[in-house]
Structures are given as structure tokens and as C-alpha cells.
Design an enzyme around this catalytic site. Structure first.
Site, PDB file in Angstrom:
ATOM      1  N   ASP A 158       0.860  -1.184   0.000  1.00  0.00           N
ATOM      2  CA  ASP A 158       0.000   0.000   0.000  1.00  0.00           C
ATOM      3  C   ASP A 158       0.900   1.239   0.000  1.00  0.00           C
ATOM      4  OD1 ASP A 158      -1.781   2.037   0.350  1.00  0.00           O
ATOM      5  OD2 ASP A 158      -2.726   1.213   2.148  1.00  0.00           O
ATOM      6  N   LEU A 159       1.010   1.893  -1.148  1.00  0.00           N
ATOM      7  CA  LEU A 159       1.898   3.045  -1.274  1.00  0.00           C
ATOM      8  C   LEU A 159       1.306   4.324  -0.684  1.00  0.00           C
ATOM      9  CD1 LEU A 159       3.401   2.460  -4.841  1.00  0.00           C
ATOM     10  CD2 LEU A 159       4.311   1.785  -2.616  1.00  0.00           C
ATOM     11  N   ASN A 166       1.583   7.936 -30.143  1.00  0.00           N
ATOM     12  CA  ASN A 166       1.828   9.379 -30.034  1.00  0.00           C
ATOM     13  C   ASN A 166       3.311   9.691 -29.986  1.00  0.00           C
ATOM     14  OD1 ASN A 166      -0.670   8.864 -27.679  1.00  0.00           O
ATOM     15  ND2 ASN A 166      -1.113   9.817 -29.640  1.00  0.00           N
ATOM     16  N   ASP A 204       7.078   1.588 -27.382  1.00  0.00           N
ATOM     17  CA  ASP A 204       7.046   0.910 -26.087  1.00  0.00           C
ATOM     18  C   ASP A 204       8.264   0.017 -25.861  1.00  0.00           C
ATOM     19  OD1 ASP A 204       4.681   2.071 -25.373  1.00  0.00           O
ATOM     20  OD2 ASP A 204       3.441   0.311 -25.712  1.00  0.00           O
ATOM     21  N   GLY A 246      -0.123   9.803 -23.030  1.00  0.00           N
ATOM     22  CA  GLY A 246       0.191   9.374 -24.387  1.00  0.00           C
ATOM     23  C   GLY A 246       0.394   7.879 -24.440  1.00  0.00           C
ATOM     24  N   HIS A 247       0.477   7.365 -25.643  1.00  0.00           N
ATOM     25  CA  HIS A 247       0.796   5.965 -25.886  1.00  0.00           C
ATOM     26  C   HIS A 247       1.815   5.892 -27.014  1.00  0.00           C
ATOM     27  CE1 HIS A 247      -1.651   3.673 -23.134  1.00  0.00           C
ATOM     28  NE2 HIS A 247      -2.733   4.359 -23.448  1.00  0.00           N
ATOM     29  N   ASP A 248       2.276   4.687 -27.266  1.00  0.00           N
ATOM     30  CA  ASP A 248       3.292   4.434 -28.287  1.00  0.00           C
ATOM     31  C   ASP A 248       3.029   5.224 -29.569  1.00  0.00           C
ATOM     32  OD1 ASP A 248       5.262   1.858 -29.442  1.00  0.00           O
ATOM     33  OD2 ASP A 248       3.966   2.864 -30.874  1.00  0.00           O
TER      34      ASP A 248
END
Length: 388
Positions: free
Chosen positions: A65-66, A134, A161, A130-132
Site C-alpha cells: 500500500d503506497l 503518439n 514501447d 500518451g501511448h506508443d
């Protein structure tokens, strides 16, 4: 067993490139402990079979639990004996959690802190999601992928990625660890998928600068423009790949296809390429994929059948080198590269979320009393392994 045996890595759980980086290190022998979010005991990964989470293979999962101060302290205890930590949050997130580089490196001066983001830790869009697709859009990669008649076509999510992300993070971590052996000091490795994917385009940018490569998609030597570098459908609806760039390979292609008897323009006559591609398409449609394999496979044409993921693991080249392995009933790529002495290997199947909390913490130096207290306080959770 592997060349990285004895190395200890803390992975802050995330998706995509950071897990893949950790898998690369684990397959090479590193001891990786993944810090997962807390989960209800007994549910594993939302009750789903973790065997299919192949990016999670070869490490232990501890559920922490962070938001609990003792949870943060638990991670910092792990950091004290780690060689490296890897994380893939947006800039500033680990700092807000209390696990930023300054805090972690105050506990362990030699720690290498590997950070993975799409854009980089700073810059005008660094905090944007964002993702790959983008990231490779800003590096020039996406624009360059596709045919003359198509728009940009994403090359799966491999370039941003994994190629530009995970591989560069692993390389950066190893470079920093090498330097830390001499300086006694760790450092932050700021890995950007945008920059990594741009780096992968290094030779293409060189050709672009020389004028040999243009921005006209699908007209260049490696982007489906050249007839001798592409894929062609066969008479059974399957495909073959051709990469006969060098003149001697090109001559062999013409000879084995019978196109040497045709009055074709010179190989590098770019204006004729569209017309020649039509000729190639007609020729390859005259035989099945297997028939072309009998004619071309093993030659210097630079040829290979285009295999599906169902077909690839059973190809003789892949079986001869054990390029694919089966882990918990799931066929998947095996560790690469191969080593002559310190053989790499998959250390185990992907764990359920939090299934190794007790064992993992014990392996990293926590006493039974300390683990019991953390469990009682809710700072950590022990989950049951998945039972299908």
C-alpha cells in the site's frame, strides 16, 4: 545462471515498457521484485490467470500500500539493497509518493534509478498522457510507416514501447550500473520513448539528410517503395517476404523467379518501381507459399515466408535454437540473446499480484516479525496464487 545473476532490481509495477525491461533483466539472471498495488487476498490479478501476463514472468510480486507510511518504508528498505529501481510513472509521481530519486538515493548512494516516460522528464508536453502511437508520431517514425496509398500505419506498439522504450531503459540501466562500479555513485536514467524511437531511425535520418530518402511515404527503398524489398501474396492467399537489396542477391532473385528472362528496367530505376512491383505481384501469385519456400528458402535471395504467430514457433529455424519456450502452458519467445557460458533462462511463470509478499520480503532481508507487523497494519498484503 545468466550473466546478470546476483543483480537486484526493484520494479514499481506499471504497464508495457517497464515490465518488458524487467523481463529482459530477469531472463539474463537478475533478481527482480515487483512492487504491486495492494489487492484483496486470494484474488490474484483480478481473478485472471497470470500465465498470460508473459511480460511479468521471472520475478516475485509483493503487494504494498503506497499510501501507507509503512508501505513506503517497505519499498525504501528494498531500495537499500537494490542495484537499480525502474519505474514508468508520469514525471513527479514517485516524488509525490515519497519514492523519488533523491529519497531513494539517500538510502542507497549507488542506486541506479531508471525512469521511463513517453516524452521525457521535462519539456512542454512532458506531463501529457500518451501511448506508443503518439511518441513515435513526434519522432518521425509513424509518418514514415505505410504505403504510398495509405496514411501512416502504426508498426504495432513495438517501436515506441519496446524498441525505443524498454530496450533503451535496459541499456541505460546497464550503462549506469557499469559506471557505478567505478564511481561508487548511482544516477538517474531518463528514458524517453520519443527519443528512443528517434534513435532507432538513425540510419534513415542519415539517408534523409543525403537526399536518398524522401518524405514521400511508400516510395523509398525500405518502406514498400522498392519492388525487391516487400511482401507478396502467393496463390494460396499467404505471403512471402523479399529483401534482395544487394545486386548479387537481386540477380539470384531474378534467376530463381524466372524474371531474369523478362526485360526489366535496372534495379535502382526508381521511376519504374511501381510498374515492376506489379510484375513481381503477378509472378509470386503463380505459386503457393510452400512452393516458393522450396525454391528460395536457404538461398541468398534474402527470403522468408511470412508466418503468423501460430506458425512461427514451429519453424525449423526456431525449433533448432529453442527460440520459443512454453511457460505454464503458454508459448512465448524465449530469452535473447544467447550466451556461450552464462546461459539465460526464464526464472519462472508470471506471478499473481501479491502472491510472493511474504517470501519476497524475506528474500530481501525482512524478518518474520517485521513481515507479520506489516501484514497486520495493512501496509502489505499477501495474496493467494491463482488457482484455475
Amino acid at each position: 545462471m545468466g550473466p546478470l545473476a546476483g543483480m537486484k532490481i526493484v520494479e514499481l509495477a506499471g504497464i508495457g515498457p517497464v515490465p518488458f525491461c524487467s523481463t529482459l533483466l530477469s531472463d539474463m539472471g537478475a533478481q527482480v521484485i515487483r512492487v504491486d498495488r495492494t489487492a484483496p487476498s486470494g484474488l490474484g490479478i483480478s481473478g485472471k490467470n497470470p500465465a498470460f501476463d508473459v511480460l511479468g514472468r521471472g520475478r516475485q510480486s509483493v503487494s504494498v500500500d503506497l499510501k501507507h507510511p509503512d508501505g513506503i518504508e517497505t519499498v525504501l528498505r528494498l531500495v537499500e539493497s537494490a542495484d537499480a529501481l525502474v519505474e514508468g510513472f508520469r514525471p513527479g509521481v514517485t516524488e509525490r509518493l515519497g519514492l523519488g530519486p533523491n529519497v531513494c538515493m539517500a538510502r542507497n548512494e549507488k542506486l541506479v534509478y531508471g525512469r521511463m516516460t513517453g516524452w521525457g522528464q521535462d519539456g512542454p508536453v512532458s506531463h501529457a498522457a500518451g501511448h506508443d502511437i503518439n511518441y513515435i508520431a513526434l519522432s518521425g517514425v509513424l509518418y514514415s510507416c505505410g504505403t504510398k496509398d495509405s496514411g501512416p500505419i502504426p508498426p504495432l506498439n513495438l517501436t515506441g514501447d519496446f524498441g525505443g522504450g524498454a530496450m533503451f531503459l535496459a541499456f541505460g540501466v546497464m550503462a549506469a550500473l557499469w559506471e557505478a562500479q567505478r564511481s561508487g555513485k548511482g544516477q538517474v536514467v531518463d528514458t524517453s520513448m520519443l527519443e528512443g524511437s528517434a534513435y532507432l531511425m538513425l540510419p534513415i535520418y542519415g539517408m534523409h539528410g543525403s537526399g536518398f530518402w524522401t518524405d514521400d511515404r511508400g516510395t523509398n527503398i525500405l518502406d514498400t517503395g522498392a519492388p525487391f524489398y516487400g511482401t507478396y501474396e502467393t496463390s494460396d492467399g499467404k505471403y512471402v517476404s523479399i529483401g534482395s537489396i544487394e545486386p548479387k542477391f537481386y540477380d539470384e532473385l531474378l534467376e530463381k523467379t524466372g524474371m531474369d528472362k523478362m526485360d526489366l528496367p535496372p534495379q535502382m530505376d526508381q521511376e519504374s518501381w511501381p510498374q515492376v512491383k506489379e510484375t513481381y505481384a503477378e509472378v509470386f501469385k503463380t505459386k503457393t507459399r510452400d512452393e516458393w519456400c522450396e525454391i528460395m528458402e536457404g538461398s541468398d535471395i534474402c527470403f522468408a515466408p511470412v508466418l503468423s504467430m501460430t506458425e512461427a514457433p514451429s519453424h525449423p529455424q526456431n525449433t533448432a535454437r529453442d527460440s520459443f519456450v512454453e511457460v505454464s502452458g503458454v508459448t512465448q519467445p524465449g530469452p535473447a540473446p544467447k550466451f556461450s557460458r552464462t546461459q539465460a533462462g526464464v526464472q519462472g511463470p508470471p506471478p499473481s499480484l501479491g502472491q510472493d509478499t511474504k517470501e519476497g520480503l524475506s528474500n530481501w532481508g525482512f524478518s518474520d516479525d517485521e513481515i507479520g507487523a506489516l501484514l497486520d497494519s495493512g501496509a502489505v498484503v499477501q495474496a493467494e496464487p491463482f488457482k484455475g
